[in-house]
Design an enzyme around this catalytic site. Sequence first.
Site, PDB file in Angstrom:
ATOM      1  N   TYR A 178       0.762  -1.285  -0.056  1.00 33.00           N
ATOM      2  CA  TYR A 178       0.084  -0.129   0.029  1.00 33.00           C
ATOM      3  C   TYR A 178       0.818   1.242  -0.016  1.00 33.00           C
ATOM      4  O   TYR A 178       1.906   1.246   0.731  1.00 33.00           O
ATOM      5  CB  TYR A 178      -0.890  -0.093   1.163  1.00 33.00           C
TER       6      TYR A 178
ATOM      7  N   TRP B  43       0.865   5.797  -1.607  1.00 35.12           N
ATOM      8  CA  TRP B  43       0.682   6.912  -2.420  1.00 35.12           C
ATOM      9  C   TRP B  43       1.710   7.061  -3.484  1.00 35.12           C
ATOM     10  O   TRP B  43       1.329   7.816  -4.513  1.00 35.12           O
ATOM     11  CB  TRP B  43       0.432   8.014  -1.723  1.00 35.12           C
TER      12      TRP B  43
HETATM   13  N1  LIG Z   1      -1.737   7.532  12.874  1.00 33.79           N
HETATM   14  C1  LIG Z   1      -2.015   7.463  11.625  1.00 33.79           C
HETATM   15  N2  LIG Z   1      -1.584   6.757  10.783  1.00 33.79           N
HETATM   16  C2  LIG Z   1      -1.805   6.986   9.458  1.00 33.79           C
HETATM   17  C3  LIG Z   1      -2.924   8.012   9.064  1.00 33.79           C
HETATM   18  C4  LIG Z   1      -3.655   8.557  10.228  1.00 33.79           C
HETATM   19  O1  LIG Z   1      -4.323   9.436   9.943  1.00 33.79           O
HETATM   20  N3  LIG Z   1      -2.875   8.593  11.412  1.00 33.79           N
HETATM   21  N4  LIG Z   1      -3.379   8.194   7.866  1.00 33.79           N
HETATM   22  C5  LIG Z   1      -3.309   7.012   6.780  1.00 33.79           C
HETATM   23  C6  LIG Z   1      -3.532   7.304   5.521  1.00 33.79           C
HETATM   24  S1  LIG Z   1      -5.001   8.182   5.302  1.00 33.79           S
HETATM   25  C7  LIG Z   1      -2.773   6.819   4.633  1.00 33.79           C
HETATM   26  S2  LIG Z   1      -3.062   7.244   2.814  1.00 33.79           S
HETATM   27  C8  LIG Z   1      -1.312   6.337   4.755  1.00 33.79           C
HETATM   28  C9  LIG Z   1      -0.222   6.788   3.833  1.00 33.79           C
HETATM   29  O2  LIG Z   1       0.753   6.079   3.769  1.00 33.79           O
HETATM   30  P1  LIG Z   1       1.867   5.873   2.676  1.00 33.79           P
HETATM   31  O3  LIG Z   1       0.977   5.939   1.298  1.00 33.79           O
HETATM   32  O4  LIG Z   1       2.749   4.729   2.763  1.00 33.79           O
HETATM   33  O5  LIG Z   1       2.714   7.253   2.834  1.00 33.79           O
HETATM   34  P2  LIG Z   1       3.632   7.862   1.953  1.00 33.79           P
HETATM   35  O6  LIG Z   1       4.610   8.784   2.865  1.00 33.79           O
HETATM   36  O7  LIG Z   1       2.839   8.781   1.085  1.00 33.79           O
HETATM   37  O8  LIG Z   1       4.532   6.815   1.287  1.00 33.79           O
HETATM   38  C10 LIG Z   1       5.026   6.805   0.055  1.00 33.79           C
HETATM   39  C11 LIG Z   1       6.405   6.302  -0.300  1.00 33.79           C
HETATM   40  O9  LIG Z   1       6.602   5.940  -1.467  1.00 33.79           O
HETATM   41  C12 LIG Z   1       7.975   6.455  -1.899  1.00 33.79           C
HETATM   42  N5  LIG Z   1       7.796   6.873  -3.340  1.00 33.79           N
HETATM   43  C13 LIG Z   1       7.004   8.060  -3.961  1.00 33.79           C
HETATM   44  N6  LIG Z   1       7.274   7.964  -5.437  1.00 33.79           N
HETATM   45  C14 LIG Z   1       7.625   6.733  -5.473  1.00 33.79           C
HETATM   46  C15 LIG Z   1       7.889   6.072  -6.739  1.00 33.79           C
HETATM   47  O10 LIG Z   1       7.649   6.412  -7.703  1.00 33.79           O
HETATM   48  N7  LIG Z   1       8.284   4.672  -6.572  1.00 33.79           N
HETATM   49  C16 LIG Z   1       8.698   4.122  -5.536  1.00 33.79           C
HETATM   50  N8  LIG Z   1       9.011   2.700  -5.588  1.00 33.79           N
HETATM   51  N9  LIG Z   1       8.531   4.755  -4.333  1.00 33.79           N
HETATM   52  C17 LIG Z   1       8.006   6.159  -4.205  1.00 33.79           C
HETATM   53  C18 LIG Z   1       8.110   7.803  -1.023  1.00 33.79           C
HETATM   54  O11 LIG Z   1       9.580   7.909  -0.696  1.00 33.79           O
HETATM   55  C19 LIG Z   1       7.494   7.532   0.329  1.00 33.79           C
HETATM   56  O12 LIG Z   1       8.354   6.473   1.023  1.00 33.79           O
HETATM   57  O13 LIG Z   1      -1.007   6.676   6.122  1.00 33.79           O
HETATM   58  C20 LIG Z   1      -1.789   6.121   7.219  1.00 33.79           C
HETATM   59  N10 LIG Z   1      -1.334   6.338   8.236  1.00 33.79           N
HETATM   60  N1  LIG Z   2      -1.431  18.404   3.722  1.00 34.10           N
HETATM   61  C1  LIG Z   2      -2.079  17.220   3.806  1.00 34.10           C
HETATM   62  N2  LIG Z   2      -3.143  16.814   3.162  1.00 34.10           N
HETATM   63  C2  LIG Z   2      -3.599  15.637   3.066  1.00 34.10           C
HETATM   64  C3  LIG Z   2      -2.722  14.528   3.603  1.00 34.10           C
HETATM   65  C4  LIG Z   2      -1.508  14.694   3.871  1.00 34.10           C
HETATM   66  O1  LIG Z   2      -0.739  13.890   4.359  1.00 34.10           O
HETATM   67  N3  LIG Z   2      -1.090  16.068   4.103  1.00 34.10           N
HETATM   68  N4  LIG Z   2      -3.204  13.247   3.417  1.00 34.10           N
HETATM   69  C5  LIG Z   2      -4.425  12.858   2.444  1.00 34.10           C
HETATM   70  C6  LIG Z   2      -5.090  11.682   2.739  1.00 34.10           C
HETATM   71  S1  LIG Z   2      -4.348  10.271   2.086  1.00 34.10           S
HETATM   72  C7  LIG Z   2      -6.293  11.663   3.194  1.00 34.10           C
HETATM   73  S2  LIG Z   2      -6.844  10.113   3.392  1.00 34.10           S
HETATM   74  C8  LIG Z   2      -7.088  12.668   3.546  1.00 34.10           C
HETATM   75  C9  LIG Z   2      -7.642  12.663   5.272  1.00 34.10           C
HETATM   76  O2  LIG Z   2      -8.572  13.243   5.452  1.00 34.10           O
HETATM   77  P1  LIG Z   2      -9.095  13.463   7.180  1.00 34.10           P
HETATM   78  O3  LIG Z   2      -9.045  12.012   7.641  1.00 34.10           O
HETATM   79  O4  LIG Z   2     -10.248  14.071   7.096  1.00 34.10           O
HETATM   80  O5  LIG Z   2      -7.833  14.287   7.724  1.00 34.10           O
HETATM   81  P2  LIG Z   2      -7.147  14.323   9.134  1.00 34.10           P
HETATM   82  O6  LIG Z   2      -6.026  15.345   8.994  1.00 34.10           O
HETATM   83  O7  LIG Z   2      -6.447  12.881   9.289  1.00 34.10           O
HETATM   84  O8  LIG Z   2      -8.320  14.689  10.038  1.00 34.10           O
HETATM   85  C10 LIG Z   2      -9.014  15.852  10.072  1.00 34.10           C
HETATM   86  C11 LIG Z   2      -9.367  16.229  11.468  1.00 34.10           C
HETATM   87  O9  LIG Z   2     -10.283  15.272  11.769  1.00 34.10           O
HETATM   88  C12 LIG Z   2     -10.453  15.670  13.455  1.00 34.10           C
HETATM   89  N5  LIG Z   2     -10.666  14.520  14.155  1.00 34.10           N
HETATM   90  C13 LIG Z   2     -10.054  13.407  14.526  1.00 34.10           C
HETATM   91  N6  LIG Z   2     -10.973  12.488  14.955  1.00 34.10           N
HETATM   92  C14 LIG Z   2     -12.169  12.862  15.166  1.00 34.10           C
HETATM   93  C15 LIG Z   2     -13.186  12.418  15.996  1.00 34.10           C
HETATM   94  O10 LIG Z   2     -13.344  11.393  16.375  1.00 34.10           O
HETATM   95  N7  LIG Z   2     -14.148  13.087  15.836  1.00 34.10           N
HETATM   96  C16 LIG Z   2     -14.334  14.477  14.974  1.00 34.10           C
HETATM   97  N8  LIG Z   2     -15.461  15.041  14.998  1.00 34.10           N
HETATM   98  N9  LIG Z   2     -13.233  14.972  14.605  1.00 34.10           N
HETATM   99  C17 LIG Z   2     -12.025  14.116  14.733  1.00 34.10           C
HETATM  100  C18 LIG Z   2      -9.095  16.166  13.792  1.00 34.10           C
HETATM  101  O11 LIG Z   2      -9.228  17.362  14.736  1.00 34.10           O
HETATM  102  C19 LIG Z   2      -8.435  16.127  12.299  1.00 34.10           C
HETATM  103  O12 LIG Z   2      -7.843  17.502  12.329  1.00 34.10           O
HETATM  104  O13 LIG Z   2      -6.413  13.916   3.561  1.00 34.10           O
HETATM  105  C20 LIG Z   2      -5.533  14.260   2.379  1.00 34.10           C
HETATM  106  N10 LIG Z   2      -4.870  15.465   2.532  1.00 34.10           N
HETATM  107 MO   LIG Z   3      -5.178   8.512   3.004  1.00 30.03          MO
END
Ligand SMILES: Nc1nc2c(c(=O)[nH]1)N[C@H]1C(S)=C(S)[C@@H](COP(=O)(O)OP(=O)(O)OC[C@H]3O[C@@H](n4cnc5c(=O)[nH]c(N)nc54)[C@H](O)[C@@H]3O)O[C@H]1N2
Ligand SMILES: Nc1nc2c(c(=O)[nH]1)N[C@H]1C(S)=C(S)[C@@H](COP(=O)(O)OP(=O)(O)OC[C@H]3O[C@@H](n4cnc5c(=O)[nH]c(N)nc54)[C@H](O)[C@@H]3O)O[C@H]1N2
Ligand SMILES: [Mo]
Length: 765
Positions: free
Chosen positions: A107, A109
Amino acid sequence: MSVATHWGSFVAVVDSGRLVRIEPTSDDPSPSPIGPGMVTAADDSARVLRPAVRKGWLNGLPRAHDTARGEDAFVEVSWDDALTMVGDELRRVRSQHGDSAVFGGSYGWASAGAFHNAQGQLHRFLALGGGYTDSRNTYSTAALEVILPHVIGGHPWSYQSRMPMWDEIAENCELVVAFGGLALKNSQINPGGLARHQTQDLQRRCRAAGVRFVNVSPIRSDVAGFLDAEWLPVVPNTDTAAMLGIAHTMLVNGWHDEDFLRRCCVGFDRFASYLLGELDGVTKDAAWAARITGISRDTLTDLARRLTTQRSLIMVNYAVQRADHGEQPIWMSVVLAAMAGSMGRPGCGWGAGYATMDATGVAPGRPSVATIPAVSNPVLDFIPVARIADTLLHPGRTIDYDGHRLTLPELRLVYWCGGNPFHHHQDLHRLARAWQRPDTVVVHEAWWNTTAKFADIVLPVATGLERDDFAAGFSDPHLVAMPRVREPEGESRTDHQIFAALAARLGYEKEFTQSRSEIEWVRHLYEQTRDQLGDEAALPSFEDFWSSSTAELPALTGPFPGSFEALRSDPRRFPLPTPSGRIEIFSEEINSFGYDDCAGHPTWFEPVEWLHADRADRFPLHLISNQPASRLHSQYDNGGHSLGSKIRGREPVTLNPSDAGSRGIETGMIVRVYNDRGSCLAGAVLSDDLMPGVVQLSTGAWWDPVRPGLSGTMDRHGNPNVLTADRPCSRLSQGPSALSALVEVELYEDPLPDVLAFTPPNLEH
Ligand SMILES: Nc1nc2c(c(=O)[nH]1)N[C@H]1C(S)=C(S)[C@@H](COP(=O)(O)OP(=O)(O)OC[C@H]3O[C@@H](n4cnc5c(=O)[nH]c(N)nc54)[C@H](O)[C@@H]3O)O[C@H]1N2
Ligand SMILES: Nc1nc2c(c(=O)[nH]1)N[C@H]1C(S)=C(S)[C@@H](COP(=O)(O)OP(=O)(O)OC[C@H]3O[C@@H](n4cnc5c(=O)[nH]c(N)nc54)[C@H](O)[C@@H]3O)O[C@H]1N2
Ligand SMILES: [Mo]
């Protein structure tokens, strides 16, 4: 030359072949500062320059239950040797253990690009070679993806085209209640690219039109200041209770939309019995909800009245479902909108994920764009994405998943390409223990992040700046050219080149490459897209597109399948793709699964970890590990913008002044955040924007364990996933529940250790 990233489009300034600057494009109204900060990371000392093999793996040959991953030195080898090792190991594992022993779920991005899509390349390579165990759903929205098809039907992501767009909201809506807010920081991002950031302007338009916003969230700044939102601080993970209290108030006052519930929904009567306490003896009234959520009874009652008397829209973000029983707030938000009488009215009703990605709520979708062609996977085994540590630790165990029983496969070779599990997974110490199990871990990475350091074979990969491609972002109707703006660093190769060379060793190069060079593929995919769209779209020739940098796809117009407006107008003629054809307030199907943690209708289940749990005696603060403002996940944590946000080199952690004061903590001090799963250092920031009892530490700081091989060892840098729990939302979705974690914070008074997150491991030649 244009640069396309998940955080927007930019212009590269190149001088004599050297990348000097990355600048915003002139027509982006809200460019992300992440872009310019990429330049210094492009050739920093954390780059992986040559293929490298972990010393213990090289000496000990493949062996299970090795304990040195993450701690060992690496030996740099030639590409030829590295590719031979990976090819031989794939062949050995497939023949000795079967194709399902290869894990390609991988998994992550990765980077923007229709052709150099890391997952697409990996899956095509592994599928042609015999197959692989895959993963299902996302870390973003696993609970939503599994529950919504039961409730409103259709593809898990189809709600994006069925919910109101921002311009419709501005025109028609009076009241928006946003559970989890609408954080503008998150709309910097759009998966796969974005020509222009539009969410901020569209939100301003709503405000100017007089739309009122209510932010139900533990953090005030989850809604932009210019929206003048009412802030209702809510005890984290209690949104379902708040919504039930509002729903009960609507019901007992007769404010609910009986006509819509009768014609367009099923199961309201059973749910009403639950609300009234006829099933469990607990009346879910506003007073009950107030005790759980911390939002007063009067406020909840008032919201019930306003939601039913005004043209209203209920929004939920994704964070609310990345939690214990995360399916419930999603399901309940749909039910609340149905009760409010707003479902299927222009600009009103229900929607999810607004502002979490820029194009969400901006455009309802775009015509499909050709990408690296998928090959069907001969192996049918899969795991729910967040169950990776369980699978490595407990092969053969059976688990529930959306009505199925799955047997966790035995994985021998883990192949990760384009993701960072040592950032994204919960309870990293547990993952590190599980990670010692497979025979071999192969990783393609550009930087020596923690996932690379925990691998056996690391193959250096070219970044999105170092290859030719074009971007087509999610829902964004623009194609953006991505010519390479610098040469691959060191000996890096593209993922495609690596897989092509491996496929050659394994005897299927032609099938993999179709005898096209990379630029021929890029041209081919563009031309295929142009041909698919035909005359109507009239996309320019590839040459013109490549020199002008962008091309616009025709807008998609509704009505879209499964539309709530059509449902409201005539539910017989326009049924939803659910078993009943209506919104399922009660789902016979889910009920038939017999799960004790997901019933037949939205239900309040106490979270395992929350502020009212016994555990809060020892760990009294709820940790919000949300998305970072300064980067995308862990990407470019070594970039200028993210580095500039650190406090004495550590990730900032925000506390309410009252929680900080009682612990002797002031802004700028280094603190230790801990619970019984782990601990990390972070730099304190005090803010009234956070409700008391809550601390906020963004995800994505590269994990920097003091003793990588020692479980529970302190992280010097501030990765919240050393603190989160690796616990599924429920048996239904098996999704991640990162946002249900309790911690304690204390001042860190020992000498400060250096942060080594960006330092490569010991490398031998
Ligand atoms: N505690 C906590 N944990 C979370 C979350 C949270 O809200 N709280 N959010 C979750 C969510 S929503 C998401 S989507 C995940 C994200 O988790 P990931 O998608 O795993 O996070 P990224 O940092 O985007 O990792 C992408 C990696 O791919 C590498 N990369 C970039 N481009 C390329 C390429 O072209 N080829 C290769 N081989 N590598 C490349 C980058 O250097 C990086 O290390 O994290 C989750 N984890
Ligand atoms: N700059 C930036 N933008 C991103 C990303 C990033 O890594 N960086 N990641 C992208 C990705 S992969 C995803 S999936 C989306 C995620 O989008 P979201 O999941 O919506 O984003 P988060 O920033 O994890 O959370 C937004 C807010 O939800 C609130 N929250 C947390 N827990 C609770 C709860 O139990 N109840 C309520 N009411 N609120 C709560 C927190 O205050 C938090 O700031 O964002 C995307 N956008
Ligand atoms: Mo995500």
